[in-house]
Design a protein around this motif. Structure first.
Motif, PDB file in Angstrom:
ATOM      1  N   LEU A 254       0.854  -1.097   0.055  1.00  0.00           N
ATOM      2  CA  LEU A 254       0.067   0.028   0.160  1.00  0.00           C
ATOM      3  C   LEU A 254       0.741   1.310   0.158  1.00  0.00           C
ATOM      4  O   LEU A 254       0.800   2.251  -0.604  1.00  0.00           O
ATOM      5  N   TYR A 255       1.877   1.407   0.819  1.00  0.00           N
ATOM      6  CA  TYR A 255       2.791   2.442   1.076  1.00  0.00           C
ATOM      7  C   TYR A 255       3.510   2.651  -0.302  1.00  0.00           C
ATOM      8  O   TYR A 255       3.734   3.724  -0.942  1.00  0.00           O
ATOM      9  N   GLN A 256       4.070   1.538  -1.061  1.00  0.00           N
ATOM     10  CA  GLN A 256       4.727   1.753  -2.234  1.00  0.00           C
ATOM     11  C   GLN A 256       3.809   2.029  -3.354  1.00  0.00           C
ATOM     12  O   GLN A 256       4.016   2.987  -4.205  1.00  0.00           O
ATOM     13  N   LEU A 257       2.576   1.682  -3.292  1.00  0.00           N
ATOM     14  CA  LEU A 257       1.346   2.131  -4.287  1.00  0.00           C
ATOM     15  C   LEU A 257       1.136   3.501  -4.056  1.00  0.00           C
ATOM     16  O   LEU A 257       0.834   4.080  -5.232  1.00  0.00           O
ATOM     17  N   GLN A 258       1.004   3.960  -2.874  1.00  0.00           N
ATOM     18  CA  GLN A 258       0.643   5.550  -2.571  1.00  0.00           C
ATOM     19  C   GLN A 258       1.721   6.170  -3.290  1.00  0.00           C
ATOM     20  O   GLN A 258       1.360   7.461  -3.673  1.00  0.00           O
ATOM     21  N   GLU A 259       2.962   5.910  -3.203  1.00  0.00           N
ATOM     22  CA  GLU A 259       4.039   6.649  -3.844  1.00  0.00           C
ATOM     23  C   GLU A 259       3.815   6.699  -5.427  1.00  0.00           C
ATOM     24  O   GLU A 259       4.199   7.759  -5.953  1.00  0.00           O
ATOM     25  N   THR A 260       3.329   5.552  -5.807  1.00  0.00           N
ATOM     26  CA  THR A 260       3.532   5.332  -7.256  1.00  0.00           C
ATOM     27  C   THR A 260       2.098   6.161  -7.968  1.00  0.00           C
ATOM     28  O   THR A 260       2.329   6.926  -8.892  1.00  0.00           O
ATOM     29  N   LEU A 261       1.044   6.260  -7.209  1.00  0.00           N
ATOM     30  CA  LEU A 261      -0.216   6.765  -7.607  1.00  0.00           C
ATOM     31  C   LEU A 261      -0.035   8.510  -7.583  1.00  0.00           C
ATOM     32  O   LEU A 261      -0.390   8.938  -8.113  1.00  0.00           O
ATOM     33  N   TYR A 262       0.632   8.852  -6.525  1.00  0.00           N
ATOM     34  CA  TYR A 262       0.702  10.414  -6.198  1.00  0.00           C
ATOM     35  C   TYR A 262       1.510  11.255  -7.231  1.00  0.00           C
ATOM     36  O   TYR A 262       2.410  10.728  -7.657  1.00  0.00           O
ATOM     37  N   PRO A 263       1.101  12.241  -7.677  1.00  0.00           N
ATOM     38  CA  PRO A 263      -0.018  13.185  -7.237  1.00  0.00           C
ATOM     39  C   PRO A 263      -1.367  12.894  -8.049  1.00  0.00           C
ATOM     40  O   PRO A 263      -2.126  13.651  -7.585  1.00  0.00           O
ATOM     41  N   GLU A 264      -1.492  12.142  -8.793  1.00  0.00           N
ATOM     42  CA  GLU A 264      -2.764  11.897  -9.793  1.00  0.00           C
ATOM     43  C   GLU A 264      -3.784  11.476  -8.602  1.00  0.00           C
ATOM     44  O   GLU A 264      -4.917  11.648  -8.887  1.00  0.00           O
ATOM     45  N   GLN A 265      -3.544  10.723  -7.899  1.00  0.00           N
ATOM     46  CA  GLN A 265      -4.463  10.032  -6.970  1.00  0.00           C
ATOM     47  C   GLN A 265      -3.770  10.003  -5.434  1.00  0.00           C
ATOM     48  O   GLN A 265      -2.410   9.865  -5.425  1.00  0.00           O
ATOM     49  N   TYR A 266      -4.479   9.815  -4.648  1.00  0.00           N
ATOM     50  CA  TYR A 266      -4.122   9.860  -3.144  1.00  0.00           C
ATOM     51  C   TYR A 266      -4.660   8.390  -2.371  1.00  0.00           C
ATOM     52  O   TYR A 266      -5.972   8.285  -2.489  1.00  0.00           O
ATOM     53  N   LEU A 267      -3.704   7.504  -2.056  1.00  0.00           N
ATOM     54  CA  LEU A 267      -4.072   6.493  -1.448  1.00  0.00           C
ATOM     55  C   LEU A 267      -4.225   6.580   0.039  1.00  0.00           C
ATOM     56  O   LEU A 267      -2.981   6.802   0.578  1.00  0.00           O
ATOM     57  N   GLN A 268      -5.474   6.498   0.592  1.00  0.00           N
ATOM     58  CA  GLN A 268      -5.422   6.704   2.185  1.00  0.00           C
ATOM     59  C   GLN A 268      -5.180   5.458   2.875  1.00  0.00           C
ATOM     60  O   GLN A 268      -5.754   4.440   2.396  1.00  0.00           O
ATOM     61  N   ILE A 269      -4.265   5.570   3.731  1.00  0.00           N
ATOM     62  CA  ILE A 269      -3.931   4.188   4.296  1.00  0.00           C
ATOM     63  C   ILE A 269      -3.922   4.249   5.765  1.00  0.00           C
ATOM     64  O   ILE A 269      -3.292   4.885   6.630  1.00  0.00           O
ATOM     65  N   GLU A 270      -5.002   3.679   6.194  1.00  0.00           N
ATOM     66  CA  GLU A 270      -5.402   3.556   7.639  1.00  0.00           C
ATOM     67  C   GLU A 270      -6.031   2.174   7.769  1.00  0.00           C
ATOM     68  O   GLU A 270      -6.729   1.751   6.767  1.00  0.00           O
ATOM     69  N   SER A 271      -5.728   1.416   8.828  1.00  0.00           N
ATOM     70  CA  SER A 271      -5.972  -0.032   9.149  1.00  0.00           C
ATOM     71  C   SER A 271      -7.288  -0.275   8.887  1.00  0.00           C
ATOM     72  O   SER A 271      -7.858  -1.198   8.362  1.00  0.00           O
ATOM     73  N   MET A 272      -8.353   0.629   9.312  1.00  0.00           N
ATOM     74  CA  MET A 272      -9.761   0.414   9.091  1.00  0.00           C
ATOM     75  C   MET A 272     -10.151   1.279   8.112  1.00  0.00           C
ATOM     76  O   MET A 272     -11.579   1.350   7.940  1.00  0.00           O
TER      77      MET A 272
END
Length: 206
Positions: free
Chosen positions: A69-87
């Motif tokens: 998820l954290y690698q994907l967050q970096e890959t997608l930004y800034p076009e999209q933002y991946l919110q990463i919270e356990s819940m």
């Protein structure tokens, strides 16, 4: 167990769960939790048992998902933002956000989950595990087709449009860019081109 031989960040390990997770998030962008993502991956045969001890298996499973998820967050930004919270895991458009989401600032969770030494395995064991995951994912995307087999390093670099002396960093960046471009769930994606890019990356990441 000694961890000295493990890489200390995600630059040395490309987690193959990135793209299955992206597929899941493209189909349903919100409402996910780590354990529901795990169940979805298990249903697709992409999350094997990682340890004979149930508590360690759960920890390792969560670690791999959070790392991806954290690698994907970096890959997608800034076009999209991946919110990463356990819940609450959600794929959001940055245009709909009321504030700029910073992925560069200090985040103890990001630092923890992108440090492979925290997976509690030696580097060779992690590489073996990810090799097995890649084999599963290549089967999942259909790379057994003869058109995509036996790709040489030179051919793989041509697919990536890189020179023979391309650095590991350049190869990794191009891989993520092309995989994101051709991913079948994107508007102008192409499944065959995506499979070819996956096969090229399988060669170049070795």
């Amino acid at each position: 167990m000694q961890h000295n031989s493990c890489p200390t960040n995600n630059q040395h390990m490309e987690n193959p769960l990135l793209w299955p997770i992206l597929e899941v998030l493209r189909k349903q962008s919100t409402g996910w939790k780590v354990h529901t993502l795990a169940s979805e991956l298990i249903d697709h045969g992409l999350m094997p048992v990682l340890d004979t001890m149930p508590d360690k298996d759960l920890f390792k499973r969560n670690f791999l998902i959070m790392n991806a998820l954290y690698q994907l967050q970096e890959t997608l930004y800034p076009e999209q933002y991946l919110q990463i919270e356990s819940m609450s895991i959600a794929l959001l458009s940055t245009g709909t956000l009321h504030q700029t989401m910073d992925i560069e600032g200090q985040d103890p969770l990001r630092e923890y989950y992108t440090d492979w030494s925290n997976y509690e395995a030696k580097q060779g064991e992690i590489r073996r595990l990810l090799d097995e995951f890649w084999s599963r994912y290549r089967d999942f995307v259909g790379s057994n087709n003869s058109k995509f087999t036996n790709v040489s390093r030179e051919q793989a670099l041509k697919v990536f449009e890189l020179k023979f002396d391309a650095t590991d960093s350049e190869i990794r960046k191009r891989w993520r860019k092309l995989a994101l471009k051709w991913h079948p769930d994107r508007q102008h994606g192409n499944s065959e081109q995506f499979r070819l890019v996956c096969e090229a990356w399988h060669v170049l990441r070795a």
